[in-house]
Design a protein around this motif. Structure first.
Motif, PDB file in Angstrom:
ATOM      1  N   LEU A   1       0.817  -1.152   0.010  1.00  0.00           N
ATOM      2  CA  LEU A   1       0.053   0.016  -0.033  1.00  0.00           C
ATOM      3  C   LEU A   1       0.861   1.283   0.045  1.00  0.00           C
ATOM      4  O   LEU A   1       0.582   2.205  -0.869  1.00  0.00           O
ATOM      5  CB  LEU A   1      -0.792   0.061   1.315  1.00  0.00           C
ATOM      6  CG  LEU A   1      -1.707   1.275   1.486  1.00  0.00           C
ATOM      7  CD1 LEU A   1      -2.594   1.638  -0.037  1.00  0.00           C
ATOM      8  CD2 LEU A   1      -2.768   1.377   2.591  1.00  0.00           C
ATOM      9  N   ARG A   2       1.939   1.372   0.734  1.00  0.00           N
ATOM     10  CA  ARG A   2       2.689   2.505   0.790  1.00  0.00           C
ATOM     11  C   ARG A   2       3.417   2.939  -0.386  1.00  0.00           C
ATOM     12  O   ARG A   2       3.428   4.034  -1.096  1.00  0.00           O
ATOM     13  CB  ARG A   2       3.750   2.598   1.832  1.00  0.00           C
ATOM     14  CG  ARG A   2       4.356   3.825   2.246  1.00  0.00           C
ATOM     15  CD  ARG A   2       5.524   3.571   3.657  1.00  0.00           C
ATOM     16  NE  ARG A   2       6.029   4.913   3.992  1.00  0.00           N
ATOM     17  CZ  ARG A   2       5.543   5.308   5.140  1.00  0.00           C
ATOM     18  NH1 ARG A   2       4.574   4.753   5.656  1.00  0.00           N
ATOM     19  NH2 ARG A   2       6.004   6.337   5.429  1.00  0.00           N
ATOM     20  N   GLN A   3       3.899   1.873  -1.001  1.00  0.00           N
ATOM     21  CA  GLN A   3       4.426   2.140  -2.321  1.00  0.00           C
ATOM     22  C   GLN A   3       3.414   2.555  -3.331  1.00  0.00           C
ATOM     23  O   GLN A   3       3.602   3.255  -4.168  1.00  0.00           O
ATOM     24  CB  GLN A   3       5.175   0.909  -3.114  1.00  0.00           C
ATOM     25  CG  GLN A   3       6.730   0.535  -2.140  1.00  0.00           C
ATOM     26  CD  GLN A   3       6.716   0.305  -0.885  1.00  0.00           C
ATOM     27  OE1 GLN A   3       5.696  -0.246  -0.156  1.00  0.00           O
ATOM     28  NE2 GLN A   3       7.602   0.758  -0.038  1.00  0.00           N
ATOM     29  N   ARG A   4       2.233   1.968  -3.318  1.00  0.00           N
ATOM     30  CA  ARG A   4       1.158   2.367  -4.050  1.00  0.00           C
ATOM     31  C   ARG A   4       0.696   3.914  -4.132  1.00  0.00           C
ATOM     32  O   ARG A   4       0.724   4.400  -5.110  1.00  0.00           O
ATOM     33  CB  ARG A   4      -0.111   1.476  -3.970  1.00  0.00           C
ATOM     34  CG  ARG A   4      -1.352   2.092  -5.009  1.00  0.00           C
ATOM     35  CD  ARG A   4      -1.226   1.670  -6.360  1.00  0.00           C
ATOM     36  NE  ARG A   4      -0.734   0.596  -6.753  1.00  0.00           N
ATOM     37  CZ  ARG A   4      -1.639  -0.330  -7.202  1.00  0.00           C
ATOM     38  NH1 ARG A   4      -2.863  -0.266  -7.072  1.00  0.00           N
ATOM     39  NH2 ARG A   4      -1.120  -1.427  -7.803  1.00  0.00           N
ATOM     40  N   ILE A   5       0.645   4.309  -2.774  1.00  0.00           N
ATOM     41  CA  ILE A   5       0.454   5.739  -2.404  1.00  0.00           C
ATOM     42  C   ILE A   5       1.607   6.438  -3.247  1.00  0.00           C
ATOM     43  O   ILE A   5       1.483   7.593  -3.602  1.00  0.00           O
ATOM     44  CB  ILE A   5       0.420   5.839  -1.198  1.00  0.00           C
ATOM     45  CG1 ILE A   5      -0.720   5.125  -0.516  1.00  0.00           C
ATOM     46  CG2 ILE A   5       0.243   7.601  -0.802  1.00  0.00           C
ATOM     47  CD1 ILE A   5      -1.066   5.348   0.991  1.00  0.00           C
ATOM     48  N   MET A   6       2.749   5.914  -2.904  1.00  0.00           N
ATOM     49  CA  MET A   6       4.006   7.020  -3.603  1.00  0.00           C
ATOM     50  C   MET A   6       3.821   6.866  -5.097  1.00  0.00           C
ATOM     51  O   MET A   6       4.138   7.967  -5.814  1.00  0.00           O
ATOM     52  CB  MET A   6       5.183   6.362  -3.050  1.00  0.00           C
ATOM     53  CG  MET A   6       5.358   6.322  -1.769  1.00  0.00           C
ATOM     54  SD  MET A   6       6.722   5.441  -1.054  1.00  0.00           S
ATOM     55  CE  MET A   6       8.175   5.621  -2.263  1.00  0.00           C
ATOM     56  N   ALA A   7       3.469   5.818  -5.783  1.00  0.00           N
ATOM     57  CA  ALA A   7       3.436   5.502  -7.228  1.00  0.00           C
ATOM     58  C   ALA A   7       2.448   6.631  -7.813  1.00  0.00           C
ATOM     59  O   ALA A   7       2.619   7.081  -8.984  1.00  0.00           O
ATOM     60  CB  ALA A   7       3.145   4.025  -7.593  1.00  0.00           C
ATOM     61  N   VAL A   8       1.327   6.765  -7.074  1.00  0.00           N
ATOM     62  CA  VAL A   8       0.272   7.761  -7.500  1.00  0.00           C
ATOM     63  C   VAL A   8       0.551   9.015  -7.158  1.00  0.00           C
ATOM     64  O   VAL A   8       0.301  10.020  -8.170  1.00  0.00           O
ATOM     65  CB  VAL A   8      -1.197   7.443  -6.817  1.00  0.00           C
ATOM     66  CG1 VAL A   8      -2.290   8.227  -7.295  1.00  0.00           C
ATOM     67  CG2 VAL A   8      -1.512   5.886  -7.036  1.00  0.00           C
ATOM     68  N   PHE A   9       1.062   9.637  -6.050  1.00  0.00           N
ATOM     69  CA  PHE A   9       1.210  10.913  -5.783  1.00  0.00           C
ATOM     70  C   PHE A   9       2.766  11.350  -5.485  1.00  0.00           C
ATOM     71  O   PHE A   9       2.606  12.486  -5.269  1.00  0.00           O
ATOM     72  CB  PHE A   9       0.449  11.136  -4.315  1.00  0.00           C
ATOM     73  CG  PHE A   9      -1.202  10.724  -4.398  1.00  0.00           C
ATOM     74  CD1 PHE A   9      -1.814  11.626  -5.242  1.00  0.00           C
ATOM     75  CD2 PHE A   9      -1.510   9.710  -3.705  1.00  0.00           C
ATOM     76  CE1 PHE A   9      -3.145  11.334  -5.259  1.00  0.00           C
ATOM     77  CE2 PHE A   9      -3.183   9.446  -3.710  1.00  0.00           C
ATOM     78  CZ  PHE A   9      -3.927  10.004  -4.398  1.00  0.00           C
ATOM     79  N   GLY A  10       3.609  10.531  -5.806  1.00  0.00           N
ATOM     80  CA  GLY A  10       4.856  11.052  -5.774  1.00  0.00           C
ATOM     81  C   GLY A  10       5.670  10.417  -4.722  1.00  0.00           C
ATOM     82  O   GLY A  10       5.246  10.164  -3.768  1.00  0.00           O
TER      83      GLY A  10
END
Length: 622
Positions: free
Chosen positions: A205-214
Motif C-alpha cells: 500500500l505505501r508504495q502504491r500511494i507513492m506511485a500515485v502521488f509521488g
C-alpha cells in the motif's frame, strides 16, 4: 375517463436510471473497473479517448462471462452478487445492484468481448441505446473487454453539459485513484489518447500511494493501526508540518470501498488541533474494516455515502488512534518519566542539620567602571564601553517605521481619471477626496482618509487585491505578462490528475508570466515567475492555482483566467500588519480609484466604507 398511468418502456427507464448512476465519463470508468475487480482480475487496462467522451475501454483478465451471462448482464437488476434482501447486509463486493451495465448501455454504444478460462471461444456483443444489435462467437483472451463509445449520443442535453476535456479527464483520474488505492494487489494501467498516465504494478500500500502521488509522500506519512472488536482501522496520516489549505489527499475506505464521511473527517482534524494553523488540513489514507452487517452502503446511487450503526463509538476510536499515532511520532510533545537519566534526588532526612546557603561574590567588581582594570588574566585591559554607540540604531529604526508626513501640496488635486476623485461615477456620490487630504494607517489594516461626506476607511489588503486582479487580467488579455527569470529553477512534481489540468491552463499561466517546461513523468521546471511577486514560493503558488482551478471546475477560458488572476493577486497583495508610508498609501488609494469597480474585490468582499460626518458629530453631542 381513460386511464393515464402506464409503465415506462425499458429504454426510457434505463435512461432515467442512467441519470443517477452515469453522470459523466468518470462514472463509466468507475463502474467498469469495479466490475473488473469483482471478477477477480489481477491486471486491468483503462484507455480513454477525448477524456472518455469518444471512447472508454476497460480490459481485464478476470473470470469472464458465458454467452448467456454476457447477454443477461445488460438487463436491469441482473446481478450475481445477491440472492435475497438479507444479502445486502453481507456485501464484500464493489457492485451489487445490477444497474451499471444497463445504465451504460442506455446512453452509449457498447461492445463487449468476453471469455471464460474453460471456454475455447468467447462472445462478442454489440448494444446501442439499450438495444442489442448483434451477438456472435469470437476468439478473444480470457476475461472481459468493454468498449463504450459516444457517451450520451442519444441524450444531447446531457452531452452538452459535459465539461472541457481537461476537467473530465481530471474527474476520470480522481475515480481511478480511489480504486487503485484500495486494491494495491492489482496491477492498473491508464492511457489517455494513447499516452500512458499510470503504470501501477501490484505493490504494498505505501508504495502504491507513492506511485500515485509521488515519492515525497513517503516522508510525510505516519502509520495508523488499531484493532478492536468493533472495527479495525489502518492506513496512514500525514505529519502536521505538511498541512496546507488546498490540494490535500484525504481518503476514507470501508471494506474496500471509497466513501465520503464528514463526521469521521472531523474526528481526524480534531486530533490535529493546535498542531496545524487554523484553516489548514492534512492528508490521510484511512481504511476501515467492519462487519458488513453494521453498515449500509445502499443509501446512495454511487455508493459513496455509507451509514454506520456505531458511528459515535467509531468516531472516538478513530480520534484516539490518530492522537496516539501523532504522540508516538513526537508530533505531540510529551513528558517521559521512564528515562534512565533521571536526576538523583536525595531522600529527606529530618535529623540532618540545616545550613544556610553560602554566597560567593566579588565585592570589588564594577562592570560600569570606565577605568582600565585587569580582567580575565594578565595583560588584558577592559576598555570603556561606549553606551551611546550601542543604542545609536534605535532612533533610526523608529524613524523607518513611522510614516513620513504627507508631501502632497495642499493646492494639488488628484487627476479625475486616476486619482481619488475617480470614485465619482461608481455609485458612491459625495466621496470626493478633499484637497490636501492625508492618509493614515490604522492597526496595520485600514487606511483612513478625509472625503467630502466624512471619513473613508479602506481595507489595504482587499484594495491591493482589487488593483492587482485588474492588472493581471489586463496582462492575460494582452498576452503582456512580464516574466522574471529565476536563478535556480524550481522543480514541481504533479500527480496525473493535476498534470492534466496544468496542460489545459498552460497558455494562461504563460500570459501571466510563468515559464514552465515539462521534464516528463509529471515533473516541471519553473524557469520564470511573474514580476512583482518576489518572496513568494513559486511551487506553492502554481499548486494553489491548480487546486483552485480544479475546485472551481473552470472549463471556460475566461473563468480559468479569472481564477489564475485572483489567486495570484491574493498571494502578491500586501498583508495585514504591513506598515505603509504616506506615499505608498497615496499610490494604493489612487490605483484603487482608477479601477472600474473599486468598491468590491473580485470575489465580492467590501473594499471601502464611509463614516458620514453627521455620524461622527453624534458621538460628541453629549
Amino acid at each position: 375517463m381513460s386511464d393515464i398511468i402506464h409503465l415506462l418502456p425499458d429504454s426510457v427507464a434505463n435512461q432515467i436510471a442512467a441519470g443517477e448512476v452515469i453522470q459523466r465519463p468518470a462514472s463509466v470508468v468507475k463502474e467498469l473497473v469495479e466490475n473488473a475487480v469483482d471478477a477477480g482480475a489481477k491486471e486491468i487496462h483503462v484507455l480513454v479517448t477525448d477524456a472518455g467522451k469518444t471512447c472508454i475501454q476497460v480490459i481485464d483478465d478476470g473470470r469472464g462471462m458465458s454467452e448467456t451471462d454476457a447477454r443477461l448482464a445488460f438487463e436491469r437488476h441482473a446481478t450475481s452478487k445477491i440472492q435475497a434482501a438479507a444479502d445486502l447486509f453481507a456485501l464484500r463486493t464493489m457492485g451489487f445492484r445490477g444497474e451499471a451495465l444497463a445504465s451504460i448501455a442506455a446512453v452509449a454504444e457498447v461492445e463487449l468481448k468476453t471469455r471464460q478460462a474453460d471456454d475455447e471461444l468467447g462472445t462478442r456483443l454489440l448494444l446501442a441505446g439499450s438495444r442489442v444489435e448483434s451477438q456472435e462467437v469470437v476468439s478473444c483472451p480470457k476475461g472481459s473487454n468493454f468498449s463504450v463509445k459516444n457517451l450520451f449520443f442519444n441524450v444531447p442535453a446531457r452531452r452538452k453539459f459535459l465539461k472541457a476535456n481537461s476537467t473530465e479527464l481530471s474527474n476520470v483520474l480522481a475515480e481511478f485513484e480511489r480504486i487503485v488505492l484500495v486494491h494495491p494487489d492489482v496491477s492498473f494501467y491508464l492511457y489517455s489518447n494513447d499516452t500512458e498516465l499510470f503504470n501501477l504494478p501490484a505493490s504494498p500500500l505505501r508504495q502504491r500511494i507513492m506511485a500515485v502521488f509521488g515519492k515525497k509522500m513517503n516522508q510525510q506519512l505516519l502509520s495508523l493501526e488499531v484493532e478492536t472488536s468493533m472495527v479495525k482501522i489502518s492506513g496512514y496520516i500525514a505529519k502536521p508540518e505538511t498541512s496546507r489549505k488546498k490540494g490535500l489527499r484525504q481518503y476514507f475506505f470501508v471494506n474496500g470501498r471509497y466513501m465520503r464521511h464528514p463526521y469521521f473527517h472531523k474526528a481526524v482534524m480534531e486530533a490535529y488541533d493546535r498542531l496545524i494553523p487554523v484553516g489548514e488540513q492534512v492528508s490521510y489514507f484511512i481504511y476501515f474494516d467492519v462487519d458488513p452487517a453494521n453498515i449500509d452502503v445502499n443509501i446512495h446511487p454511487t455508493k459513496t455515502e455509507i451509514k454506520f450503526e456505531n458511528e459515535q463509538a467509531i468516531w472516538q476510536i478513530l480520534s484516539a488512534a490518530v492522537k496516539e499515532t501523532l504522540g508516538k511520532s513526537s508530533a505531540v510533545p510529551s513528558i517521559d518519566f521512564d528515562t534512565e537519566d533521571m536526576p538523583d534526588i536525595p531522600a529527606f532526612n529530618a535529623d540532618a542539620p540545616l545550613h544556610a546557603p553560602q554566597l560567593h561574590y566579588n565585592a570589588d567588581y564594577n562592570p560600569f567602571k570606565s577605568s582600565s582594570a585587569s580582567y580575565g588574566g594578565e595583560g588584558y585591559s577592559r576598555r570603556p564601553i561606549e553606551w551611546e554607540a550601542l543604542y545609536s540604531g534605535v532612533s533610526k529604526a523608529s524613524k523607518m517605521n513611522t510614516p513620513a508626513p504627507d508631501e502632497v501640496d495642499a493646492g494639488e488635486v488628484s487627476h479625475p481619471a486616476t486619482g481619488s476623485q475617480a470614485l465619482i461615477g461608481h455609485g458612491m456620490p459625495g466621496t470626493r477626496q478633499e484637497q490636501g487630504a492625508q492618509h493614515f494607517q490604522f492597526k496595520g489594516r485600514f487606511i483612513l482618509t478625509s472625503v467630502k461626506s466624512g471619513l473613508l476607511v479602506i481595507d489595504q489588503h482587499r484594495a491591493h487585491v482589487r488593483v492587482l486582479f485588474d492588472r493581471y487580467m489586463a496582462q492575460i488579455a494582452q498576452k503582456q505578462g512580464v516574466s522574471q527569470g529565476v536563478l535556480f529553477p524550481e522543480m514541481i512534481q504533479l500527480p496525473a490528475s493535476e498534470a492534466a489540468v496544468l496542460e489545459a491552463i498552460q497558455d494562461d499561466l504563460s500570459a501571466v508570466g510563468f515559464e514552465l517546461s515539462p521534464l516528463g513523468g509529471g515533473s516541471y521546471a519553473i524557469n520564470g515567475v511573474p514580476a512583482g511577486i518576489e518572496g513568494l514560493n513559486p511551487v506553492e503558488l502554481v499548486q494553489s492555482m491548480l487546486h483552485t482551478a480544479m475546485e472551481k471546475g473552470g472549463d471556460v477560458k475566461e473563468e480559468v483566467q479569472s481564477i489564475l488572476a485572483l489567486t495570484l493577486a491574493r498571494a502578491a497583495a500586501i498583508v495585514y500588519g504591513q506598515v505603509l508610508s504616506s506615499e505608498e498609501m497615496a499610490n494604493l488609494v489612487d490605483s484603487l480609484f482608477a479601477c472600474p469597480s473599486p468598491n468590491y474585490t473580485p470575489d465580492g468582499h467590501v473594499v471601502l466604507a464611509t463614516i458620514k460626518e453627521e455620524d461622527i458629530e453624534k458621538l460628541f453631542t453629549r
